[in-house]
Design an enzyme around this catalytic site. Structure first.
Site, PDB file in Angstrom:
ATOM      1  N   HIS A  51       0.818  -1.214   0.000  1.00 20.72           N
ATOM      2  CA  HIS A  51       0.000   0.000   0.000  1.00 20.72           C
ATOM      3  C   HIS A  51       0.843   1.251   0.000  1.00 20.72           C
ATOM      4  O   HIS A  51       1.945   1.277   0.536  1.00 20.72           O
ATOM      5  CB  HIS A  51      -0.905   0.005   1.234  1.00 20.72           C
ATOM      6  CG  HIS A  51      -1.912  -1.109   1.222  1.00 20.72           C
ATOM      7  ND1 HIS A  51      -3.044  -1.066   0.450  1.00 20.72           N
ATOM      8  CD2 HIS A  51      -1.931  -2.285   1.891  1.00 20.72           C
ATOM      9  CE1 HIS A  51      -3.730  -2.182   0.637  1.00 20.72           C
ATOM     10  NE2 HIS A  51      -3.082  -2.944   1.503  1.00 20.72           N
ATOM     11  N   ARG A 318      -7.799 -12.309   8.086  1.00 18.08           N
ATOM     12  CA  ARG A 318      -6.970 -11.227   8.617  1.00 18.08           C
ATOM     13  C   ARG A 318      -7.033 -11.316  10.147  1.00 18.08           C
ATOM     14  O   ARG A 318      -8.102 -11.523  10.711  1.00 18.08           O
ATOM     15  CB  ARG A 318      -7.485  -9.863   8.198  1.00 18.08           C
ATOM     16  CG  ARG A 318      -7.834  -9.710   6.717  1.00 18.08           C
ATOM     17  CD  ARG A 318      -8.874  -8.635   6.636  1.00 18.08           C
ATOM     18  NE  ARG A 318      -9.318  -8.242   5.327  1.00 18.08           N
ATOM     19  CZ  ARG A 318     -10.324  -8.800   4.661  1.00 18.08           C
ATOM     20  NH1 ARG A 318     -10.933  -9.864   5.138  1.00 18.08           N
ATOM     21  NH2 ARG A 318     -10.721  -8.308   3.512  1.00 18.08           N
ATOM     22  N   CYS A 448       0.371 -32.118 -13.595  1.00 16.65           N
ATOM     23  CA  CYS A 448       1.704 -32.196 -12.994  1.00 16.65           C
ATOM     24  C   CYS A 448       1.742 -32.864 -11.624  1.00 16.65           C
ATOM     25  O   CYS A 448       2.818 -33.289 -11.198  1.00 16.65           O
ATOM     26  CB  CYS A 448       2.374 -30.833 -12.940  1.00 16.65           C
ATOM     27  SG  CYS A 448       1.611 -29.659 -11.813  1.00 16.65           S
TER      28      CYS A 448
END
Lengths: 486, 134, 414
Positions: A51, A318, A448
């Site tokens: 930010h 968060r 894969c």
């Protein structure tokens, strides 16, 4: 006589702190991490944004405001030194009505107060020049040229590798049960692998920050998970965006973002939903959450790729502190505890600055800190074969034919890169994925995974039944065929 | 013995006729709904002595891959599938192995053999060597 | 770095590519160089250990690996040249024709061809496309990956399995799990009809007592480290979840078998036009893409259910390549378009000249009985006693008809 500092949590904060501490003589750094690899908590499931620093009111959230802008500047040097994918694309905060226009001006002023450079309010026309894919409905945008995006999981790997190369010790798959305190002083960590004597403990345990701090007797804050969900699109998708797009922020969240990632994917998200303290590992995506993200995102741009063409959806949590600001501090009692928690946004951006602050705090606690004469500032990344020129590719294959064996066709990852990742400590499929991008393409590992499984067996000597996706309990296969019919 | 009505979908051709079979013990009393004689045969057999082909895997030693695929050379009684599978799962072949190679002859007296359907070369050190998984 | 030169370059050594290579050589089209990214030929066939291959081509019911070996031997005997372990990473056109840049352990290999037959196959639809949410544990596999693990490597991916999708791939994998000792607790199908052939519903599900949940969907996967369960619910006619019907099914493995997508990326990057309804390239009646001299066949052109069609398309590409090399390939001034009308999902080829007989491939959207496939503009109707999305339609239309129409729309009529 060396001083032992133990860091709990090898997320971006813990890894940044470890790297910073590894610069000093006579500081023995131990990082203790409960997962099978670094960065698998909050750090790997976020938007990766560095930010600019206008978001945080320096009066309300002094730590967030101060450390964000500083972190933004520090990351520029670090991504270069450690070869972390980064895209300094700048960001636009979009305003759709008069009230939002006023908020933009507030943000700009706040940014100036936080010493952010280059902020400009742009009219719609100029915004469209910067980002042609903008919604018709926008009135204005605030342009922040210093914002960017990095690869958050590669950043943690890079920080941790560099820290270890400079002497830090990493203990993976080790859960800290409590911080031990005796007579008002931190004595060490009680883990599920035994007791780790420590002179100082840096609590960088993310979503568990308050729980761990409480074991040391400090429980004057609480951390709650706030979930954010995402859509991830392939690099080849159209349309993308050139600039990181935000809406005008709300008190709880900066809102849904539409951005390119540092690797060129399109990332859309996150929303923000508060969870209880019992849901610290609730990283499941939800229909409602994803719907909400999609609704918000479609308002911001004139068009997005079809929703169902997203190659992956995921959710991150968060660590929201109840006071809102980071908790970075020491205590008279217990002496030796450094809490470094509540690192919600702009936690990733602030990480390098947080690390410096931790060093300062240690100095303040009387720890003698002398810089080492020789400290390796940079790290050689794993070669990214796909980014090389044709001639470079050819030369590399001549030196090592394994560079000519494509393991992941979607992302053009070669066997040599996978082997290098394993050599550097990648012991699970996800560890290989986050270090090489094998499995991150349009087929999401369909082709894969079997090859990666074979390579892990071959290079580690482990039986195939023990190979995991992300550590103990997530084994890929149940065994071999040749059993009875049910 | 009482008669029982069984319904089944014929699989011989894409038409998929819904066939009704009246059966008493192992005797088929009546078959209805089939559009052709093949359906009649299928329904009759399916209700009295259903047969299936079996395709499965067999372990290979010293091969470029740790297993190879095998099949029965003709359909065998459905009820014997499990036993045949068990017998096959005890076999270990030695590479090189060739397509068509006989694994088991006349397995459980069914008249069907079990043959290899995928050749396997002897071990090599390339990534093609999935023997790291053996 | 090594440069190679060939008359025809084939990308992909699966059934379509092998057939194309063989047919080119049989027709005397010159040198044929086939580029294959794996160490073995056969494409997806070596891991398809069930029967059903070669029914039309060889009049035999072989397993995938057997059919692959037959095709491989034929190509080798005819003198095809191969670059194995060579991954085509880029292709472009130049004055000489087509250039393909490949990555191999031998170095970068640059292959120049006068023309290219692209037979790169397809990839699988992934869970996010089906809207599955929830946790992201170990134990969620696409069907092909599970098949590779099981049938190439001999590993058991899971013990208690939920299969999403009742197309033939899902049905076959259900049986594979059951035969190898796992418990398949449910096959979950969105539609109200099974997606695959009845033969497979009978022999893969009914034979093993595996429940088929029609009009159901998997909403959510649960499990932190490994799959613990899935949440399923019922759907209404509009495929909308019906509230209150949610229930949890315990399992340790989720197999996602919800469809295939052509691996058309390399062509698209080179500028080829792609048809959104097939996912493959737009082609004309020569199976030539919008890139001159680049032909496409097999699953990359259109996802086929019968390998015999992939082989047929390979053969047609070979014929076209030969014509191109001979200078006899006649492209019209303007191409006419075929179109998918009511009830039809797609039609391939998308372009025709009117000067050639054309075999069209199409799929219907819904299963139907006793209807007709109408070639609207001709006009002509073909009776269809039964038609299903799982079974691709193959319609040969003579040039006598095609020459008289500007457009050809295929639609389902009652």
């Amino acid at each position: 006589m060396s001083i032992r500092v133990s860091v709990v949590g090898a997320g971006v904060i813990g890894a940044a702190v470890a790297r910073e501490l590894s610069k000093y003589e006579d500081i023995e750094v131990h990082v203790v991490e409960r997962e099978a690899d670094v960065g698998w908590g909050v750090s790997k499931a976020n938007t990766g944004i560095i930010h600019a620093g206008y978001d945080d009111d320096p009066e309300m959230y002094p730590l967030r405001a101060g450390l964000c802008r500083m972190g933004n500047e520090l990351w520029r040097g670090i991504v270069a030194q450690l070869h972390i994918p980064a895209l300094w694309c700048g960001s636009l905060v979009l305003a759709f009505d008069e009230q939002e226009r006023r908020t933009l001006e507030e943000l700009r002023e706040r940014g100036v107060r936080n010493k952010v450079k280059g902020l400009k309010i742009l009219d719609r026309g100029l915004c469209l020049e910067l980002e042609p894919n903008l919604s018709d409905e926008i009135l204005e945008g605030m342009w922040a040229p210093t914002a960017g995006v990095i690869s958050p999981y590669e950043a943690v790997v890079a920080l941790a590798e560099n820290a270890v190369e400079n002497g830090a010790r990493l203990h993976l798959e080790t859960t800290v049960k409590s911080i031990c305190v005796k007579e008002g002083r931190v004595t060490g960590l009680e883990t599920d692998n035994g007791f780790l004597r420590s002179d100082f403990v840096v609590n960088a345990s993310g979503l568990f920050g308050d729980l761990l701090s409480k074991t040391a007797g400090v429980d004057d804050f609480s951390i709650r998970p706030r979930k954010g969900e995402y859509f991830l699109f392939d690099k080849d998708v159209s349309p993308k965006v050139d600039v990181t797009l935000f809406r005008v922020p709300k008190p709880t969240t900066k809102g849904v973002v539409v951005t390119q990632t540092a690797d060129g994917n399109l990332l859309v998200g996150p929303n923000a939903r508060d969870l209880s303290g019992h849901e610290r590992d609730a990283t499941n995506t939800t229909r409602d959450g994803l719907d909400e993200v999609w609704r918000e995102a479609t308002k911001m741009v004139s068009s997005l790729p079809p929703r169902h063409s997203a190659i992956r959806t995921f959710a991150g949590l968060r660590p929201e502190p109840d006071g809102g600001d980071f908790i970075i501090r020491t205590y008279d009692e217990p002496f030796g505890l450094l809490n470094c928690v509540g690192m919600r946004s702009p936690g990733l951006t602030s990480a390098p600055a947080v690390a410096l602050k931790v060093v300062d705090m240690l100095r303040g606690l009387g720890v003698p800190l002398t810089l080492k004469a020789h400290w390796k500032a940079s790290r050689e990344p794993i070669v990214k074969f796909r980014e090389l020129s044709t001639a470079e590719k050819d030369n590399l294959i001549s030196s090592n034919p394994s560079y000519g064996k494509v393991v992941c066709s979607c992302e053009l990852v070669t066997e040599a890169e996978v082997i290098e990742a394993i050599r550097r400590g990648a012991g699970t499929l996800d560890s290989i994925k986050f270090r090489t991008r094998a499995g991150m393409g349009r087929c999401q590992g369909s082709f894969c995974v079997p090859k990666l499984l074979a390579l892990l067996c071959r290079e580690t000597g482990k039986p195939v039944e023990e190979i995991t996706l992300k550590g103990s309990g997530s084994e890929l296969v149940k065994g071999r065929v040749g059993r009875e019919l049910t | 013995m009482t008669a029982e009505l069984r319904r089944l979908t014929c699989i011989v051709c894409p038409l998929g006729c819904e066939i009704r079979v009246e059966i008493s013990g192992h005797r088929v009393l009546r078959v209805e709904g089939n559009a052709c004689p093949r359906g009649l045969n299928y329904a009759t057999e399916e209700c009295t002595s259903p047969k299936r082909s079996l395709t499965t895997l067999v372990r290979v030693n010293n091969g470029a891959v740790p297993v190879t695929s095998v099949r029965t050379t003709k359909p065998i009684p459905k009820g014997l599938l499990r036993d045949v599978h068990r017998i096959i799962s005890e076999v270990v072949l030695e590479a090189p192995v060739h397509r068509g190679q006989l694994v088991l002859k006349d397995v459980l007296g069914t008249g069907a053999d079990v043959i290899v359907t995928r050749s396997v070369k002897r071990i090599s050190e390339s990534l093609g060597n999935l023997n790291a998984l053996s | 770095m090594r440069e190679y030169s060939s008359d025809v370059v084939v990308i992909g050594g699966g059934p379509a590519g092998l057939a194309a290579a063989s047919s080119c050589l049989e027709a005397g089209a010159g040198r044929v160089l086939l580029v294959e990214k794996e160490a073995e030929l056969g494409g997806i066939l070596p891991q398809c250990i069930h029967t059903g291959f070669g029914l039309l081509e060889l009049k035999e019911d072989l397993t995938g690996p057997e059919f692959a070996e037959v095709l491989e031997e034929r190509a080798l005997n005819l003198g095809a040249q191969f670059l194995m372990n060579s991954y085509a990473s880029r292709l472009w056109l130049d004055e000489g024709g087509v250039v393909v840049e490949c990555v191999s352990p031998r170095g970068i290999e640059v292959v120049h061809g006068k023309c290219l037959i692209y037979a790169a196959g397809c990839r699988e639809r992934i869970p996010s496309e089906v809207g599955i949410v929830g946790d992201r544990p170990s134990g969620v596999f696409t069907a092909g990956t599970a098949q590779t693990l099981m049938d190439l490597y001999g590993l058991l991916p899971g013990e208690r399995v939920v299969v999403v999708g009742s197309g033939d791939v899902g049905l076959i994998m259900s049986r594979r799990f059951a035969v190898e000792g796992a418990k398949v607790v449910a096959v979950v199908e969105m539609m109200k009809h099974p997606g695959g052939l009845t033969r497979n519903v009978v022999q893969c599900l009914e034979d093993y007592g595996i429940p088929l949940l029609l009009s159901h969907t998997v909403l959510e996967v649960r499990g932190k480290s490994r799959v613990k369960s899935v949440m399923v619910c019922e759907l209404d006619e509009n495929l909308t979840p019906i509230g209150g019907t949610e229930r949890e099914i315990e399992c340790d493995t989720v197999i996602v078998a919800t469809g295939l997508l052509p691996e058309v990326g390399l062509l698209e990057k080179a500028g080829a036009e792609v048809d959104r309804s097939t996912g493959g390239p737009v082609v004309n009646e020569f199976l030539e893409t919008s890139l001159r001299g680049v032909f496409a066949c097999g699953n990359v052109l259109v996802v086929n259910d019968l390998v015999d069609y992939a082989v047929e398309q390979g053969r047609l590409c070979a014929r076209s390549a030969k014509s191109l090399l001979d200078g006899t390939l006649q492209r019209p001034e303007a191409w006419r378009r075929s179109a998918a009308g009511e009830g039809v999902r797609f039609v391939v080829p998308q372009l025709f000249s009117g000067a050639e007989d054309v075999t069209f491939y199409a799929r219907v959207k819904k299963p139907k009985r006793n209807c007709r496939l109408s070639l609207r503009e001709v006009p002509m109707d073909i009776k269809l006693p039964i038609v299903r999305p799982a079974e691709m339609l193959r319609i040969s239309v003579k040039r006598d008809y095609l020459s008289k129409v500007e457009r050809l729309t295929l639609e389902v009529v009652e």
